[in-house]
Write an enzyme that holds these catalytic residues in place. Structure first.
Site, PDB file in Angstrom:
ATOM      1  N   LYS A  68      57.751 -74.336  38.471  1.00 38.93           N
ATOM      2  CA  LYS A  68      56.912 -73.208  38.348  1.00 38.93           C
ATOM      3  C   LYS A  68      56.544 -72.645  40.205  1.00 38.93           C
ATOM      4  O   LYS A  68      56.426 -71.494  40.081  1.00 38.93           O
ATOM      5  CB  LYS A  68      55.545 -73.996  38.152  1.00 38.93           C
ATOM      6  CG  LYS A  68      55.247 -74.170  36.538  1.00 38.93           C
ATOM      7  CD  LYS A  68      54.050 -74.917  36.295  1.00 38.93           C
ATOM      8  CE  LYS A  68      54.066 -75.130  34.778  1.00 38.93           C
ATOM      9  NZ  LYS A  68      52.834 -76.047  34.380  1.00 38.93           N
ATOM     10  N   LYS A 103      57.377 -68.805  39.734  1.00 38.47           N
ATOM     11  CA  LYS A 103      55.982 -67.763  39.985  1.00 38.47           C
ATOM     12  C   LYS A 103      56.065 -67.319  41.472  1.00 38.47           C
ATOM     13  O   LYS A 103      55.126 -66.868  41.564  1.00 38.47           O
ATOM     14  CB  LYS A 103      54.889 -68.853  39.532  1.00 38.47           C
ATOM     15  CG  LYS A 103      54.689 -69.218  38.113  1.00 38.47           C
ATOM     16  CD  LYS A 103      53.281 -69.792  37.761  1.00 38.47           C
ATOM     17  CE  LYS A 103      53.355 -70.267  36.225  1.00 38.47           C
ATOM     18  NZ  LYS A 103      52.134 -70.388  35.775  1.00 38.47           N
ATOM     19  N   ASP A 117      47.362 -70.020  28.104  1.00 38.42           N
ATOM     20  CA  ASP A 117      48.632 -69.269  28.145  1.00 38.42           C
ATOM     21  C   ASP A 117      48.534 -68.341  26.920  1.00 38.42           C
ATOM     22  O   ASP A 117      49.361 -67.143  27.093  1.00 38.42           O
ATOM     23  CB  ASP A 117      49.796 -70.382  27.834  1.00 38.42           C
ATOM     24  CG  ASP A 117      50.110 -71.149  29.251  1.00 38.42           C
ATOM     25  OD1 ASP A 117      49.659 -70.704  30.417  1.00 38.42           O
ATOM     26  OD2 ASP A 117      50.460 -72.139  28.980  1.00 38.42           O
ATOM     27  N   LYS A 165      31.651 -63.019  12.404  1.00 35.92           N
ATOM     28  CA  LYS A 165      32.157 -64.558  12.297  1.00 35.92           C
ATOM     29  C   LYS A 165      33.038 -64.618  11.163  1.00 35.92           C
ATOM     30  O   LYS A 165      32.718 -64.096  10.040  1.00 35.92           O
ATOM     31  CB  LYS A 165      31.000 -65.265  12.265  1.00 35.92           C
ATOM     32  CG  LYS A 165      31.052 -66.564  12.131  1.00 35.92           C
ATOM     33  CD  LYS A 165      29.939 -67.479  11.706  1.00 35.92           C
ATOM     34  CE  LYS A 165      30.054 -68.923  11.509  1.00 35.92           C
ATOM     35  NZ  LYS A 165      28.869 -69.642  10.932  1.00 35.92           N
ATOM     36  N   PRO A 214      48.672 -62.803  30.222  1.00 37.79           N
ATOM     37  CA  PRO A 214      49.306 -62.318  31.631  1.00 37.79           C
ATOM     38  C   PRO A 214      49.344 -63.840  32.400  1.00 37.79           C
ATOM     39  O   PRO A 214      48.523 -64.562  32.408  1.00 37.79           O
ATOM     40  CB  PRO A 214      48.490 -61.251  32.237  1.00 37.79           C
ATOM     41  CG  PRO A 214      47.001 -61.545  31.587  1.00 37.79           C
ATOM     42  CD  PRO A 214      47.219 -62.170  30.131  1.00 37.79           C
ATOM     43  N   ASP A 215      50.395 -63.821  33.195  1.00 41.57           N
ATOM     44  CA  ASP A 215      50.163 -65.020  34.191  1.00 41.57           C
ATOM     45  C   ASP A 215      49.537 -64.349  35.533  1.00 41.57           C
ATOM     46  O   ASP A 215      50.159 -63.720  36.308  1.00 41.57           O
ATOM     47  CB  ASP A 215      51.633 -65.546  34.568  1.00 41.57           C
ATOM     48  CG  ASP A 215      51.634 -66.819  35.249  1.00 41.57           C
ATOM     49  OD1 ASP A 215      50.805 -67.041  36.232  1.00 41.57           O
ATOM     50  OD2 ASP A 215      52.101 -67.827  34.746  1.00 41.57           O
ATOM     51  N   ASN A 257      39.727 -75.123  27.154  1.00 44.55           N
ATOM     52  CA  ASN A 257      40.430 -76.535  27.370  1.00 44.55           C
ATOM     53  C   ASN A 257      39.345 -77.361  28.244  1.00 44.55           C
ATOM     54  O   ASN A 257      38.206 -76.963  28.245  1.00 44.55           O
ATOM     55  CB  ASN A 257      41.729 -76.367  28.361  1.00 44.55           C
ATOM     56  CG  ASN A 257      41.261 -75.463  29.589  1.00 44.55           C
ATOM     57  OD1 ASN A 257      40.561 -75.960  30.396  1.00 44.55           O
ATOM     58  ND2 ASN A 257      41.839 -74.350  29.631  1.00 44.55           N
ATOM     59  N   PHE A 296      48.919 -74.209  41.064  1.00 40.81           N
ATOM     60  CA  PHE A 296      48.491 -75.683  40.634  1.00 40.81           C
ATOM     61  C   PHE A 296      49.451 -75.921  39.427  1.00 40.81           C
ATOM     62  O   PHE A 296      49.825 -75.039  38.780  1.00 40.81           O
ATOM     63  CB  PHE A 296      46.989 -76.059  40.099  1.00 40.81           C
ATOM     64  CG  PHE A 296      46.156 -76.732  41.073  1.00 40.81           C
ATOM     65  CD1 PHE A 296      45.602 -75.857  42.056  1.00 40.81           C
ATOM     66  CD2 PHE A 296      45.489 -77.875  41.112  1.00 40.81           C
ATOM     67  CE1 PHE A 296      44.778 -76.282  43.277  1.00 40.81           C
ATOM     68  CE2 PHE A 296      44.621 -78.308  42.112  1.00 40.81           C
ATOM     69  CZ  PHE A 296      44.481 -77.605  43.052  1.00 40.81           C
TER      70      PHE A 296
END
Ligand code: PMT
Length: 416
Positions: free
Chosen positions: A349, A353, A289, A299, A317-318, A220, A335
């Site tokens: 969250k 969490k 995620d 490749k 996993p979180d 990301n 965050f």
């Protein structure tokens, strides 16, 4: 006995210990050990005669850094020369400081490494004199001391002793070097106590990369700027800081221990390894995620006639939720990167969490959030909330930590 509290001020501090040639030099091995135990970083500089009393090798082993002995050593100058050492130090301590060293310093001599460092540093210098009582009382030494007191202001040059008592030569009187524990405590008193003094803060930052094959990955846009700014601010506020970082182009903030990871699984493993020593965990990393269910060994090649390729993903996993559910859970701050309904998703969250606090930012706005130098956020915790208007990530890092500190210290005093 030094209180642990005052010694915690030495955490992350940079002490340059100058050792000159007196019998008390042997006590410096213990002094270096005490500095290190208190969390300080130590570089030792020895004069030629100091090396007759204690070996550089001993002090290198104890300090964990090469010992500096020569002004004109091209190899040493290419590494950390006298100017770098002078700039590096938060505090220069000369122990023992012989009569000869005091004479040289009072005349501003720059003929060896230690003298030049004392001339070049802007940091405070502390002197722990050690010499025979008659040498201490001699008019020449006393004159040099008066000169030093006139040349340097009292916040630049400080005296640690000497103590009175029996001396190595059998005389009794002033001139004994203070004991290493006393010098360590006096060194600590040079520093203000940061609000996170004695606390270990672990921060996750940057993106994760989830490998598809040896050359491709899913990731990301996180640059790591937010997490790195928090790491720098936490050190400035006195914490011991470990930064667990995904791949970024940023340099490690000063005095921060950085552990590099790539995937979410590595991030979890590292976070759990540190958990028993973590007081506060701040999860600013943008964790993928999902990850490919399999990583191709070679490749992946294009297949003629197939316009689509399907990569099967499995849930990662979180990390922050796992940390927050752990029996040894630290104070846990997450965050929330949202593109809509920021407040609703952030609250959900926070609860789901099991977090102590959450910092929510709107990443749909390209002027803030990912990769920008600025951010705007709302901080939520069970009893309150705080709005942080648009500001630099450096400023925001400080604001976040001050908010964390207020709630964290309340929760600590409630459990005492
Ligand atoms: O790095 P920068 O370019 O400076 O950008 C900063 C930032 C936008 C990345 C940062 O401010 C931010 O919002 N970080 C959180 C990104 C994120 O993954 O948010 P999330 O809402 O998807 O996740 C919520 C929380 O769970 C986060 O604390 C995240 O670290 C954590 N998480 C998410 C998934 C997962 N598998 N494990 C986690 O621990």
């Amino acid at each position: 006995m030094a209180s642990d509290n005052i010694l915690s001020r030495l955490q992350n501090k940079r002490i340059l210990l100058g050792i000159t040639g007196g019998i008390a030099a042997y006590k410096c091995a213990e002094l270096v050990r005490l500095y290190k135990k208190a969390g300080a970083e130590v570089h030792v500089v020895m004069t030629k005669s100091a090396q007759e009393f204690v070996t550089p090798l001993t002090l290198q082993a104890l300090s964990g850094n090469p010992v500096h002995t020569s002004l004109l050593d091209p190899e040493a100058e290419a590494g950390m020369g006298h100017i770098e050492l002078a700039r590096w130090a938060d505090l220069v301590v000369i122990a023992p400081a012989t009569a000869n060293f005091l004479a040289n310093l009072s005349q501003g001599k720059g003929d060896d490494l230690l003298n030049t460092i004392c001339l070049a540093t802007k940091s405070p210098i502390a002197l722990a004199p050690a010499m025979n009582q008659q040498m201490w009382a001699s008019p020449a030494t006393q004159n040099n001391i008066s000169t030093l007191k006139t040349l340097f202001s009292s916040d630049r040059l400080n005296w640690m002793g000497p103590a009175e008592g029996e001396q190595a030569c059998g005389d009794i009187g002033p001139g004994r070097m203070l004991e290493p524990a006393q010098i360590t405590e006096l060194s600590a008193s040079f520093f203000n106590e940061g609000i996170f003094s004695g606390q270990h803060i672990v921060i996750t930052a940057g993106p994760t990369q989830e490998a598809i094959d040896p050359v491709r990955y899913i990731s990301n846009h996180s640059s790591g700027k937010m997490g790195y700014a928090i790491a720098q601010a936490a050190v400035d506020l006195g914490a011991k800081v470990t930064l667990i970082s995904g791949p970024t182009n940023l340099s490690t903030p000063e005095r921060v221990t950085r552990i590099n990871i790539k995937s979410a699984e590595q991030l979890l493993e590292t976070s759990l390894l540190l958990i028993s020593t973590t007081d506060i965990f701040i999860a600013s990393a943008a964790v993928a995620d999902y990850r490919p269910s399999e990583i191709a060994e070679h490749k992946i090649k294009k297949v003629d006639g197939e316009d689509q390729m399907i990569i099967k993903l499995v849930k990662n996993p979180d990390i922050v939720a796992t940390v927050a559910q752990h029996p040894e859970r630290p104070f846990t701050v997450g965050f929330a990167a949202e593109t809509r309904d920021v407040k609703t998703y952030a609250h959900s969250k926070l609860e789901r969490k099991n977090l102590d606090m959450i910092v929510a930012n709107d990443v749909s706005n390209t002027n803030i959030g990912f990769n920008s130098d600025n951010n705007a956020a709302s901080i939520y915790w069970p009893e309150g909330q705080k709005e942080l208007e648009l500001m630099s990530k450096t400023q925001m890092a400080k604001e976040i930590l001050l908010t964390v500190h207020a709630t964290y210290s309340k929760s600590r005093s409630a459990t005492k």
